[in-house]
Design an enzyme around this catalytic site. Structure first.
Site, PDB file in Angstrom:
ATOM      1  N   LEU A  73      19.559  59.111  22.484  1.00 31.56           N
ATOM      2  CA  LEU A  73      19.764  58.452  21.718  1.00 31.56           C
ATOM      3  C   LEU A  73      20.019  57.086  21.713  1.00 31.56           C
ATOM      4  CD1 LEU A  73      22.961  61.090  20.358  1.00 31.56           C
ATOM      5  CD2 LEU A  73      20.486  61.046  20.368  1.00 31.56           C
ATOM      6  N   PRO A  74      19.876  56.542  19.740  1.00 29.74           N
ATOM      7  CA  PRO A  74      19.957  54.757  20.334  1.00 29.74           C
ATOM      8  C   PRO A  74      21.108  54.182  21.055  1.00 29.74           C
ATOM      9  CG  PRO A  74      19.765  55.505  18.153  1.00 29.74           C
ATOM     10  CD  PRO A  74      20.389  56.673  18.949  1.00 29.74           C
ATOM     11  N   LYS A  89      20.818  45.122  20.753  1.00 27.57           N
ATOM     12  CA  LYS A  89      21.770  46.324  21.477  1.00 27.57           C
ATOM     13  C   LYS A  89      22.190  45.931  23.266  1.00 27.57           C
ATOM     14  CE  LYS A  89      20.904  50.283  22.927  1.00 27.57           C
ATOM     15  NZ  LYS A  89      20.441  51.011  23.315  1.00 27.57           N
ATOM     16  N   LYS A 129      21.541  49.173  34.295  1.00 28.14           N
ATOM     17  CA  LYS A 129      20.515  49.268  32.944  1.00 28.14           C
ATOM     18  C   LYS A 129      20.741  48.156  32.256  1.00 28.14           C
ATOM     19  CE  LYS A 129      17.204  50.480  29.812  1.00 28.14           C
ATOM     20  NZ  LYS A 129      16.013  49.993  30.327  1.00 28.14           N
ATOM     21  N   THR A 140      20.692  54.111  26.358  1.00 24.56           N
ATOM     22  CA  THR A 140      21.261  53.061  27.097  1.00 24.56           C
ATOM     23  C   THR A 140      23.138  53.228  26.478  1.00 24.56           C
ATOM     24  OG1 THR A 140      19.040  52.186  27.783  1.00 24.56           O
ATOM     25  CG2 THR A 140      21.025  50.490  27.610  1.00 24.56           C
TER      26      THR A 140
HETATM   27  P1  NAD Z   1      14.491  55.647  18.955  1.00 24.28           P
HETATM   28  O1  NAD Z   1      15.044  55.145  17.933  1.00 24.28           O
HETATM   29  O2  NAD Z   1      12.905  55.565  18.909  1.00 24.28           O
HETATM   30  O3  NAD Z   1      14.523  57.051  19.269  1.00 24.28           O
HETATM   31  C1  NAD Z   1      16.554  58.172  18.608  1.00 24.28           C
HETATM   32  C2  NAD Z   1      16.132  58.917  18.146  1.00 24.28           C
HETATM   33  O4  NAD Z   1      17.793  59.276  18.281  1.00 24.28           O
HETATM   34  C3  NAD Z   1      15.827  59.009  16.451  1.00 24.28           C
HETATM   35  O5  NAD Z   1      14.712  59.598  16.781  1.00 24.28           O
HETATM   36  C4  NAD Z   1      17.610  59.171  16.165  1.00 24.28           C
HETATM   37  O6  NAD Z   1      16.846  60.255  14.544  1.00 24.28           O
HETATM   38  C5  NAD Z   1      17.824  60.665  17.280  1.00 24.28           C
HETATM   39  N1  NAD Z   1      19.718  60.745  16.733  1.00 24.28           N
HETATM   40  C6  NAD Z   1      20.187  59.735  16.283  1.00 24.28           C
HETATM   41  N2  NAD Z   1      21.188  60.070  16.516  1.00 24.28           N
HETATM   42  C7  NAD Z   1      21.440  61.521  16.771  1.00 24.28           C
HETATM   43  C8  NAD Z   1      21.800  62.260  16.457  1.00 24.28           C
HETATM   44  N3  NAD Z   1      23.761  62.395  16.552  1.00 24.28           N
HETATM   45  N4  NAD Z   1      21.252  63.820  16.918  1.00 24.28           N
HETATM   46  C9  NAD Z   1      20.365  63.913  17.133  1.00 24.28           C
HETATM   47  N5  NAD Z   1      19.252  63.068  16.606  1.00 24.28           N
HETATM   48  C10 NAD Z   1      20.044  62.306  16.659  1.00 24.28           C
HETATM   49  O7  NAD Z   1      14.595  55.014  20.380  1.00 24.28           O
HETATM   50  P2  NAD Z   1      14.014  55.295  21.298  1.00 24.28           P
HETATM   51  O8  NAD Z   1      13.285  54.314  21.611  1.00 24.28           O
HETATM   52  O9  NAD Z   1      13.707  56.275  21.623  1.00 24.28           O
HETATM   53  O10 NAD Z   1      14.859  55.233  22.940  1.00 24.28           O
HETATM   54  C11 NAD Z   1      16.708  55.890  23.056  1.00 24.28           C
HETATM   55  C12 NAD Z   1      17.334  55.371  24.544  1.00 24.28           C
HETATM   56  O11 NAD Z   1      16.471  54.356  24.912  1.00 24.28           O
HETATM   57  C13 NAD Z   1      17.689  54.031  23.496  1.00 24.28           C
HETATM   58  O12 NAD Z   1      19.079  54.531  23.994  1.00 24.28           O
HETATM   59  C14 NAD Z   1      16.808  52.625  24.241  1.00 24.28           C
HETATM   60  O13 NAD Z   1      17.584  51.852  24.219  1.00 24.28           O
HETATM   61  C15 NAD Z   1      16.776  53.147  25.400  1.00 24.28           C
HETATM   62  N6  NAD Z   1      15.553  53.228  25.340  1.00 24.28           N
HETATM   63  C16 NAD Z   1      13.768  53.108  24.884  1.00 24.28           C
HETATM   64  C17 NAD Z   1      12.863  52.012  25.755  1.00 24.28           C
HETATM   65  C18 NAD Z   1      11.820  51.849  24.953  1.00 24.28           C
HETATM   66  O14 NAD Z   1      11.021  51.438  25.670  1.00 24.28           O
HETATM   67  N7  NAD Z   1      11.510  52.633  23.585  1.00 24.28           N
HETATM   68  C19 NAD Z   1      12.852  52.395  27.308  1.00 24.28           C
HETATM   69  C20 NAD Z   1      14.641  52.154  28.044  1.00 24.28           C
HETATM   70  C21 NAD Z   1      15.585  52.685  27.181  1.00 24.28           C
END
Ligand code: NAD
Length: 298
Positions: free
Chosen positions: A64-65, A248, A173, A98
């Site tokens: 999740l975000p 964030k 992280k 994260t």
């Molecule tokens: P994103 O915004 O693409 O996806 C997050 C998903 O979570 C969304 O589809 C949203 O609808 C869903 N969501 C939110 N609350 C929810 C709930 N209560 N129940 C069900 N679904 C829910 O984000 P992302 O890029 O996939 O990143 C996810 C995490 O990974 C973050 O914490 C980010 O910091 C970390 N991260 C991202 C990357 C990257 O390159 N994108 C790399 C490493 C770490």
């Protein structure tokens, strides 16, 4: 293994698909109907709610975000039950989002009180690593729980590190992402300076990649459009790792630095620069679009 996967965004969707390809039995859910439609079309079995995914799960994974989403999901809110109420005792929960280390500890303590084991396992490697199954996992939790999680994590990642007790994965992280945020700005500045002097960004990138300025952004994630076909920069900064997610993470690093009285001046400056970039309307673009802050307008 029966796995519940919650959060099918840029990272979670491809991670869940890799578990499916490895032969695990999946039940997935996202609050976004579009995300469910997209990954359902790729073969992921989609449940009607997060509670439905966990009904017979042996392992629960969330991606999740931010902290508020993870706390809201597992602990619930006023008049809204948390998912921990639906998860069976003995289940292993892996949170790969994260988030603040303090939130990981708070949720893990609540899980433990219900006989549910929980580890924090944030990742590095970007969307490319999520698709290829080559992520790096930074795990906080009991060594025995990590061993239970290992066969699942191995299907999504190439490197698995045990950073320490619950929350330690999150601390590792944010140290990594503070460095990444700083080096993406530095790489952007150097490329913009060269281009302003008439250099070809492809040639300059290759020179720096093989010189002492070489770094991950130049290797895998060049911020200049057209230099690297696979980088978000060449796709109008769509997908990838959003500017607001980097903002964030840099905020988490600054909160952590305040708590332990660490000096992180470049991390603080980087947070301010990404905040300005987000305020200018670029929060949803990949974080490498921070190049726009230092690039000469064409
Ligand atoms: P994103 O915004 O693409 O996806 C997050 C998903 O979570 C969304 O589809 C949203 O609808 C869903 N969501 C939110 N609350 C929810 C709930 N209560 N129940 C069900 N679904 C829910 O984000 P992302 O890029 O996939 O990143 C996810 C995490 O990974 C973050 O914490 C980010 O910091 C970390 N991260 C991202 C990357 C990257 O390159 N994108 C790399 C490493 C770490």
């Amino acid at each position: 293994m029966k796995i519940a996967f919650i959060g099918l965004g840029n990272m979670g969707g491809p991670m869940a698909l890799n578990l499916l390809k490895a032969g695990h039995s999946l039940s997935a859910f996202d609050l976004s109907a579009d995300a469910c439609k997209k990954f359902g079309a790729e073969g992921l079995p989609i449940a009607n709610s997060a509670a439905e995914t966990v009904s017979d799960a042996e392992v629960v994974i969330s991606m999740l975000p931010a902290s508020a989403h993870v706390e809201g999901l597992y602990l619930g809110g006023v008049g809204k039950p948390g998912l921990l109420d639906s998860i069976r005792a003995g289940t292993l929960v892996i949170d790969s989002s994260t988030i603040a280390a303090a939130t990981s500890r708070k949720v893990a303590e609540a899980a433990e009180a219900k006989g549910i084991a929980m580890i924090d396992a944030p990742v590095s490697g970007g969307t490319g690593g999520a698709i290829a199954g080559t992520l790096t996992f930074m795990v906080g939790g009991e060594a025995g729980d990590l061993e239970r999680a290992r066969p699942v994590l191995e299907k999504m990642g190439a490197n698995i590190f045990h950073a320490g007790a619950v929350g330690a994965g999150q601390t590792a992280k944010i140290c990594n992402n503070m460095l990444l945020g700083i080096l993406m700005i530095g790489t952007s500045e150097a490329l913009a300076l060269g281009v302003a002097n008439g250099l070809d960004p492809k040639v300059l990138s290759e020179i720096m990649r093989r010189s002492s300025g070489g770094n991950w952004a130049l290797e895998k994630y060049n911020p200049m459009p057209g230099v690297m076909e696979t980088s978000p920069a060449s796709k109008n900064y769509a997908g990838g790792f959003g500017t607001d997610l980097m903002l964030k993470d840099l905020g988490l690093a600054q909160e952590n630095a305040s708590a332990v009285r660490a000096a992180t001046p470049l991390g603080g400056l980087a947070r301010s620069l990404y905040a300005a970039h987000s305020l200018a309307g670029h929060g949803a673009l990949d974080f490498s679009s921070v190049l726009k802050l230092v690039q000469k307008a064409s």
